[in-house]
Enzyme design. Sequence first.
Site, PDB file in Angstrom:
ATOM      1  N   GLU A 271       0.836  -1.216   0.000  1.00 59.34           N
ATOM      2  CA  GLU A 271       0.000   0.000   0.000  1.00 59.34           C
ATOM      3  C   GLU A 271       0.858   1.249   0.000  1.00 59.34           C
ATOM      4  OE1 GLU A 271      -1.976  -0.284   3.783  1.00 59.34           O
ATOM      5  OE2 GLU A 271      -2.795  -2.265   3.363  1.00 59.34           O
ATOM      6  N   PRO A 272       1.721   1.432  -0.978  1.00 63.01           N
ATOM      7  CA  PRO A 272       2.585   2.615  -0.947  1.00 63.01           C
ATOM      8  C   PRO A 272       1.838   3.884  -1.358  1.00 63.01           C
ATOM      9  CG  PRO A 272       2.975   1.376  -2.959  1.00 63.01           C
ATOM     10  CD  PRO A 272       1.932   0.611  -2.183  1.00 63.01           C
ATOM     11  N   GLY A 273       2.125   4.968  -0.708  1.00 61.88           N
ATOM     12  CA  GLY A 273       1.548   6.260  -1.073  1.00 61.88           C
ATOM     13  C   GLY A 273       2.663   7.241  -1.399  1.00 61.88           C
ATOM     14  N   ARG A 274       3.324   7.679  -0.325  1.00 61.37           N
ATOM     15  CA  ARG A 274       4.352   8.711  -0.442  1.00 61.37           C
ATOM     16  C   ARG A 274       5.408   8.405  -1.502  1.00 61.37           C
ATOM     17  NH1 ARG A 274       5.810  11.833   4.135  1.00 61.37           N
ATOM     18  NH2 ARG A 274       4.911  10.186   5.403  1.00 61.37           N
ATOM     19  N   ARG A 310       2.594  20.130   6.425  1.00 62.76           N
ATOM     20  CA  ARG A 310       3.634  19.234   6.939  1.00 62.76           C
ATOM     21  C   ARG A 310       4.695  19.936   7.798  1.00 62.76           C
ATOM     22  NH1 ARG A 310       6.672  16.259   4.702  1.00 62.76           N
ATOM     23  NH2 ARG A 310       6.242  14.398   5.904  1.00 62.76           N
ATOM     24  N   TYR A 314       4.680  18.418  11.471  1.00 59.01           N
ATOM     25  CA  TYR A 314       5.736  17.434  11.773  1.00 59.01           C
ATOM     26  C   TYR A 314       7.121  18.056  11.801  1.00 59.01           C
ATOM     27  CZ  TYR A 314       1.990  14.646   9.579  1.00 59.01           C
ATOM     28  OH  TYR A 314       0.788  14.106   9.211  1.00 59.01           O
ATOM     29  N   CYS A 340      -2.280  33.810  10.419  1.00 62.41           N
ATOM     30  CA  CYS A 340      -2.025  34.459  11.708  1.00 62.41           C
ATOM     31  C   CYS A 340      -1.681  33.444  12.788  1.00 62.41           C
ATOM     32  CB  CYS A 340      -3.240  35.278  12.088  1.00 62.41           C
ATOM     33  SG  CYS A 340      -3.501  36.578  10.894  1.00 62.41           S
ATOM     34  N   GLU A 341      -0.592  32.742  12.597  1.00 59.19           N
ATOM     35  CA  GLU A 341      -0.082  31.817  13.609  1.00 59.19           C
ATOM     36  C   GLU A 341       1.418  31.759  13.459  1.00 59.19           C
ATOM     37  OE1 GLU A 341      -1.631  28.109  14.551  1.00 59.19           O
ATOM     38  OE2 GLU A 341      -3.631  28.516  13.766  1.00 59.19           O
ATOM     39  N   TYR A 369       0.684  13.996   0.712  1.00 57.79           N
ATOM     40  CA  TYR A 369       0.189  14.620   1.942  1.00 57.79           C
ATOM     41  C   TYR A 369       0.318  16.143   1.872  1.00 57.79           C
ATOM     42  CZ  TYR A 369       0.630   9.736   3.179  1.00 57.79           C
ATOM     43  OH  TYR A 369       0.531   8.361   3.176  1.00 57.79           O
TER      44      TYR A 369
HETATM   45  N1  LLP Z   1      -1.456   2.043   4.492  1.00 50.93           N
HETATM   46  C1  LLP Z   1      -1.911   2.495   5.660  1.00 50.93           C
HETATM   47  C2  LLP Z   1      -2.778   1.652   6.464  1.00 50.93           C
HETATM   48  C3  LLP Z   1      -1.536   3.777   6.105  1.00 50.93           C
HETATM   49  O1  LLP Z   1      -1.976   4.227   7.277  1.00 50.93           O
HETATM   50  C4  LLP Z   1      -0.690   4.586   5.292  1.00 50.93           C
HETATM   51  C5  LLP Z   1      -0.298   5.929   5.716  1.00 50.93           C
HETATM   52  C6  LLP Z   1      -0.254   4.054   4.067  1.00 50.93           C
HETATM   53  C7  LLP Z   1      -0.641   2.770   3.698  1.00 50.93           C
HETATM   54  C8  LLP Z   1       0.641   4.812   3.126  1.00 50.93           C
HETATM   55  O2  LLP Z   1       1.876   5.035   3.700  1.00 50.93           O
HETATM   56  P1  LLP Z   1       3.059   5.712   2.843  1.00 50.93           P
HETATM   57  O3  LLP Z   1       3.491   4.725   1.789  1.00 50.93           O
HETATM   58  O4  LLP Z   1       2.521   6.949   2.248  1.00 50.93           O
HETATM   59  O5  LLP Z   1       4.102   5.973   3.850  1.00 50.93           O
HETATM   60  N2  LLP Z   1       0.471  12.926   6.756  1.00 50.93           N
HETATM   61  C9  LLP Z   1       1.716  12.253   7.058  1.00 50.93           C
HETATM   62  C10 LLP Z   1       1.721  10.812   6.621  1.00 50.93           C
HETATM   63  C11 LLP Z   1       0.571   9.992   7.205  1.00 50.93           C
HETATM   64  C12 LLP Z   1       0.632   8.543   6.799  1.00 50.93           C
HETATM   65  C13 LLP Z   1      -0.597   7.835   7.228  1.00 50.93           C
HETATM   66  N3  LLP Z   1      -0.719   6.476   6.803  1.00 50.93           N
HETATM   67  C14 LLP Z   1       2.871  13.032   6.414  1.00 50.93           C
HETATM   68  O6  LLP Z   1       2.625  14.073   5.810  1.00 50.93           O
HETATM   69  O7  LLP Z   1       4.023  12.639   6.564  1.00 50.93           O
END
Ligand code: LLP
Length: 409
Positions: A271-274, A310, A314, A340-341, A369
Amino acid sequence: MQYRDQTLYLEDVPLADIAKRHGTPCYVYTSASILGKFQAYEQAFGSVPHQICYAAKANGNLAILKLLAEAGAGFDIVSGGELFRVLKAGGDPAKVIFSGVGKTAAELDYALEQNIRGFNCESEPELALIDSLAARRGVKARIALRVNPDVDASTHPYISTGLRKHKFGIDISEAESVYGRARTFQNLVPEGVSCHIGSQILDIQPMLEVFDKMVALAVRLRAQSLPIRSLDLGGGLGVPYHKGETAPPIADYIHAMCQKVAGHELEILIEPGRSIVAEAGLLVTRVLYRKTNGKKEFVIVDAAMNDLIRPALYHSHHHIVPLRQTDADKIVADVVGPICETGDFLAREREMPNVFPGDLLAICTAGAYGFVAASNYNARPRPPEILVEGDRHRVIRKRETYEDLIRGE
Ligand code: LLP
């Protein structure tokens, strides 16, 4: 992204042209980079049975989901809204998995109606709810339990998810007995095991440890005649945000993963996103003012924490580069937005070229993100999103208007 004649290009489009035509702030993405990362995952798996379920939460723009759907991606969703987006973009429900610790009955029912591939379940009450909803529809729900392996992912505490103290998953020591109870539900098919220990992980060692535990668990469950056929090993691979930082290559990571699972006849889901979209995106912003308070330098820009949260949330680092390369002196400044923060900063104490009002800057690695977490705070319309493809670009989400701000009120 590269400079040609001191002008910053994304693929074959000068970013300054986009800024001039569509205004700032604006998000700009390169399709070549997104598809390149997806293909890197695909190729690394080779003939190993697998399904890449892109985590739509990282960037859920319809055009980007469509790009990935057409390339063959499945999707990891965490809400009914994400399922709606994926289906609108032409995503195949048979390749969708539903993750998340707090799925509502309405969301689960919608996913059952669409006959998605499966549910990664995080508690026993969730299993009971899915079972009853599936019974009402006269269908069987394919499920995996998201197991919490109690492993430290060594990432930012807000995005680390695999320790017992986190809200996620079912404790690994409980997993077998929960599977035992899951199989007694008439309308559930427990066919997978899943995990996800965190995000922005740069050291893959903890993940490899987890994969051993997952494979061992799948083997034990099969020995108890559970029909386990897939292993979802989560997302989480990090990307370099700092100059000089390195992330493990996608191919190395996937090869190591495949080695761990080899010989067990398990389909691998990830499940890659980033790692697919982060590096493909920039937030382009214009310098509004310069200001010096005592010794402190401020570069005040038209993008803010509502556009990219971000850094505020973070303390994350995003490299910032000028759209026009200069050999001007360097300054050390805070790059801040109009909100204004005091928390509204995009960079702090950053060494950067001396810039002036009107200059354009690109905030890098903003494809994941970024826009998805943008808000209308301070009644700021959200920026447009623009997709570059070769020497062309198109608006894939319009800039919001003041009218958009009050819609529904
Ligand atoms: N699967 C599940 C169950 C997750 O909770 C997440 C991310 C992913 C897959 C995807 O993960 P990735 O491959 O993107 O690392 N807003 C934060 C990141 C939150 C990630 C939440 N879960 C940021 O800006 O760093």
